[in-house]
Design a protein around this motif. Structure first.
Motif: not given
Length: 838
Positions: A150-154, A159-160, A357-363
């Motif tokens: 629900r929040a972009g920072r998550d 996602g992982s 981990y790419l999801l962390r950089l795509m937040e």
């Protein structure tokens, strides 16, 4: 003790459902690969086609549903509907597969046997079976992610976590589909169980969606643009991951029995490593370290561990030695699991962390579902190319060890992709180190052998092909073909027995004009068919490289097989060769096969025998050769009873009179055909040119008749079917039990007991197949059994051998005491078949 909130319980329930969804997806995938192998053949090309189309569906689904998810207020409900859709579309495979198999001969005739058109036909059918379900499966992660995150920072953390749960479920599904479900439920039952899982997941998600808080829908994607370099990493990661999986699977094929169990175990460990990689990415998300730095570290570590795996694998297997020692099946599985974990778990966990981990950089790069969907699409597209490149480019062109080094270099080069002009000297040094490592891996050689030779052997030719490692090896004066390090397909040192696999059955047919060989190996057996002067010989060999090596190295032993215009050789699955053409034959001869190898069980099923029976001319015969030194009594009885369900007449013929390790042929016919002594003599004379009276030649041949298998002696045994492949799952266990000393194959006394039981169940004087024989001739099958038993006793220094020899001579005329065979006669001074000791 902290009590879970309603939201916590909701998230936990969704996690369980998503894990179950992953399990169902891998059950489907494992079963689809097998089902399409039955439809298209158990070839590397058929398997690659299946995987490519399945992954194409996943990629399309990720892209489509990812774009759609941002506009949904209740993505969880959409997830549930998609899961129900997966279940519904998965059921369509039964209809499509049955229709295709029925229409296959007509469809094949339409495309004219043109390889490109035939591949397009198979791709169309595979797309009809796989794409609807696969597209929907591809939508599950973006839809679930859109609901949960629900929040972009998550995005990175949640996602992982979703990726880890779904992949862990996939590992469990692969293990269940490989070890348990087909045995317990049959393949149809296992497939329906996966359908049930998806229905349960879908209905549960729809019910949970009614009580969940709606998501704020977006009319268009929002957020900062995600840098191109991250999408490049996603694509390249998918490419390298699947290429590494293909190469690792081939490496394990060099040291395993290559049964359904070992393939499932290797796949399970690989998926477990990817799941742990996602869990590692989840943990790394919590560190207060620059994400670019962590991703760079993961890429460098991936480069290093992949480059190291050739040496690790070589060490763990003692230089590509056969794993398992004297362990029983349970101990063998443990040993294979141990080596698989030590080889793949740490490297797979490290490079498996890159994608999640790419999801962390795509937040902040847009709605969670949209980002996840696009990531699935790009990564899976890379995986398609990686799987194809691994099998059809890297293995044939550079080999498995260099292929792993090249994939390690891919990860090293990806570090350079992340370069930015504003970086400091530390980052630049890191980039330089990555470049140096990649250059070493690209230009260097691992220096490891890809095959193993025994003492006294020399390597004449070797090829790492798309389907298998194939070698021509010489020991002394004998040459032989070896596949995947341990499986010998025959050789020149066994010229007489290999020719007899064709010549003994041909004795029973008055005029074999059309002959089909299912399996070729060295070509010695198929070449012997030309001694009968047929009008047409068709040969199907699964491995193209085996055909090439047989042509290159065995021309002197195959009786003109590769130059005779009457011969057609197909590098194709033998069952598919029969299925795709309505051509009929006087004799279909199935070669010796190792029964525990994956896919081999397909030629021992009642469906295969029905197909073969429909391809026989009147009076024709299907010949199933069996290595008694690789089957127990239980497996033999299953195969015999399975053939008896199809062929009204089923007889057993000895392929030798060896003391211990024998081969036999189950010969099935669609109508009763009493054995004609004149036909035996004429066939012997036609193939050998021997000018000897008919009764002498017939008497020599009759010693190879072992008995009538249609007596009902095996009626208690279960039937082997495509749906319940008993042989494929029983034979690997028996193999390990024999190695451990807790079971025995049909060698020595066990073989002799089988011969005796057959003759007791239907004595020669009451055997309708022998109704045209004189009483003296009818005693010769008993004489053959006595001679083989005497050979064994003499070999074991059993004092009863002398009495058995006297019994043999009492019922055997002097001219029939010579244990020679038609191939032995052709050899003219070579080893007589029955004289061998092995």
């Amino acid at each position: 003790m902290t009590r879970l909130t309603l939201q916590d319980r909701h998230i936990a329930a969704l996690g369980a459902l998503f894990t179950l969804s992953g399990a169902a997806a891998l059950i489907y995938q494992v079963l689809w690969v097998r089902e399409l192998g039955l439809l298209f053949g158990s070839t590397a090309q058929a398997a690659a086609l299946t995987i490519a189309i399945f992954f194409t569906g996943i990629a399309l689904g990720g892209w489509i549903f990812g774009r759609m998810s941002a506009r949904l207020t209740r993505p969880l409900r959409a997830f549930g509907l998609v899961e129900v859709g997966v279940a519904a579309t998965a059921l369509g495979h039964f209809l499509v597969a049955d229709t295709y198999f029925t229409l296959y001969p007509a469809l094949y005739a339409m495309v004219g046997g043109v390889p490109v058109l035939e591949t397009a036909l198979k791709a169309g059918v595979a797309a009809m079976i796989l794409l609807p379900s696969a597209i929907l499966m591809g939508g599950t992660l973006p839809l679930m992610g859109q609901h949960v995150i629900r929040a972009g920072r998550d995005l990175g953390r949640m996602g992982s976590a979703l990726y880890a749960l779904n992949t862990a479920g996939g590992a469990m599904g692969a293990l269940a589909a490989g070890f348990f479900l087909p045995v317990w439920l049959g393949f149809s039952g296992a497939y329906l169980l996966a359908v049930g899982f998806d229905l349960f997941v879908g209905i549960s998600a729809i019910w949970l969606a009614r009580r969940s808080v709606p998501v704020m829908a977006e009319s268009r994607p929002s957020g900062a643009a995600i840098p191109l370099r991250l999408w490049m990493v996603a694509f390249a990661s998918g490419f390298a991951t699947l290429a590494v999986e293909v190469i690792w699977t081939r490496a394990f094929a060099q040291v395993l029995q290559n049964s359904v169990y070992t393939y499932a175990l290797v796949l399970t460990v690989f998926l477990l490593a990817l799941s742990l990689g996602a869990a590692l990415a989840n943990a790394l998300n919590r560190l207060s370290v620059r994400p670019d730095t962590i991703l760079t570290g993961l890429l460098l570590a991936s480069c290093a561990v992949i480059a190291a795996t050739p040496y690790l694998f070589h060490h763990l297997t003692g230089g590509l030695g056969y794993l398992g020692g004297r362990a029983d099946f349970a101990g063998y599985v443990q040993e294979v699991g141990r080596v698989a974990v030590l080889t793949m778990l740490i490297p797979g966990t490290i490079f498996g962390a890159v994608l999640p981990y790419l999801l962390r950089l795509m937040e902040g790069g847009g709605a969670p579902g949209a980002v996840l969907g696009r990531l699935v699409a790009i990564n899976t597209t890379g995986a398609i190319f990686g799987a194809l490149a691994g099998g059809f480019v890297l293995l044939p062109m550079v080999g498995m060890w260099k292929g792993l080094w090249l994939m390690g270099a891919v990860y090293g080069l990806l570090v350079l992709v992340l370069w930015r002009p504003t970086e400091g000297w530390g980052a630049r040094i890191t980039r330089f180190a990555a470049l140096a490592g990649a250059v070493i891996l690209l230009t260097g050689q691992p220096g490891l052998e890809a095959t193993r030779l025994n003492r006294g052997e020399s390597l004449l030719a070797f090829r790492e092909g798309p389907s298998a490692h194939v070698a021509t090896v010489q020991r002394g004066e004998a040459k032989f073909i070896r596949v995947n390090n341990f499986y010998t397909l025959g050789g020149s040192g066994a010229l007489v027995p290999e020719r007899n696999q064709t010549m003994i059955p041909l004795l029973t047919h008055p005029a074999p004009r059309e002959i089909f060989f299912l399996g070729m190996g060295t070509g010695i057996s198929a070449g012997a068919g030309l001694f009968a002067n047929p009008a047409r010989v068709t040969v199907c060999e699964l491995l193209p490289d085996v055909v090439d090596f047989a042509r290159d190295w065995f021309g002197a032993y195959v009786n003109g097989l590769f130059t005779d215009p009457r011969v057609t050789i197909h590098a194709e699955d033998g069952r598919q060769c029969l299925a795709r053409s309505p051509a009929t034959y006087d004799m279909i001869i199935a070669d010796l096969f190792t029964p525990w190898r994956v896919g081999v069980g397909n030629v021992y099923t009642v469906e295969h025998y029905r197909l073969a029976a429909s391809r026989l001319n009147p009076g024709g015969a299907y010949v199933q050769w069996m290595p008694l030194y690789q089957v127990s009594r239980a497996e033999f009885e299953i195969i015999a009873n399975t053939m008896a369900q199809v062929f009204p007449e089923l007889t057993l013929w000895r392929g030798d009179l060896y003391p211990e390790r024998s081969i036999v042929a189950l010969v099935g016919r669609n109508e009763a055909t009493p054995l004609d002594p004149a036909t035996l003599a004429a066939g012997w004379r036609a193939m050998t040119g021997e000018d000897t009276p008919d009764d002498v030649l017939a008497d020599r041949a009759l010693k190879f008749y072992a008995g009538n298998a249609a007596s009902g002696i095996f009626a208690h045994a279960p039937v082997n079917t495509d749906d319940h492949p008993l042989i494929e799952y029983l034979a690997p266990r028996t193999h390990r039990a024999v190695i451990a000393g807790t079971a025995r194959f049909l060698v020595g006394p066990e073989r002799d007991r089988l011969y005796a039981d057959l003759l007791d169940a239907m004595p020669p004087e009451t055997d309708p197949h022998l109704s045209r024989l004189t009483p003296a001739q009818a005693a010769l099958p008993v004489a053959g059994a006595l001679y083989a038993e005497w050979q064994g006793m003499r070999h074991r220094d059993d004092p009863r051998a002398e009495a058995l020899w006297r019994q043999f001579t009492l019922i055997t005329p002097p001219h029939a005491r010579n244990p020679d065979s038609p191939a032995g006669q052709v050899a003219r001074g070579g080893m007589a078949f029955g004289d061998a000791t092995n």
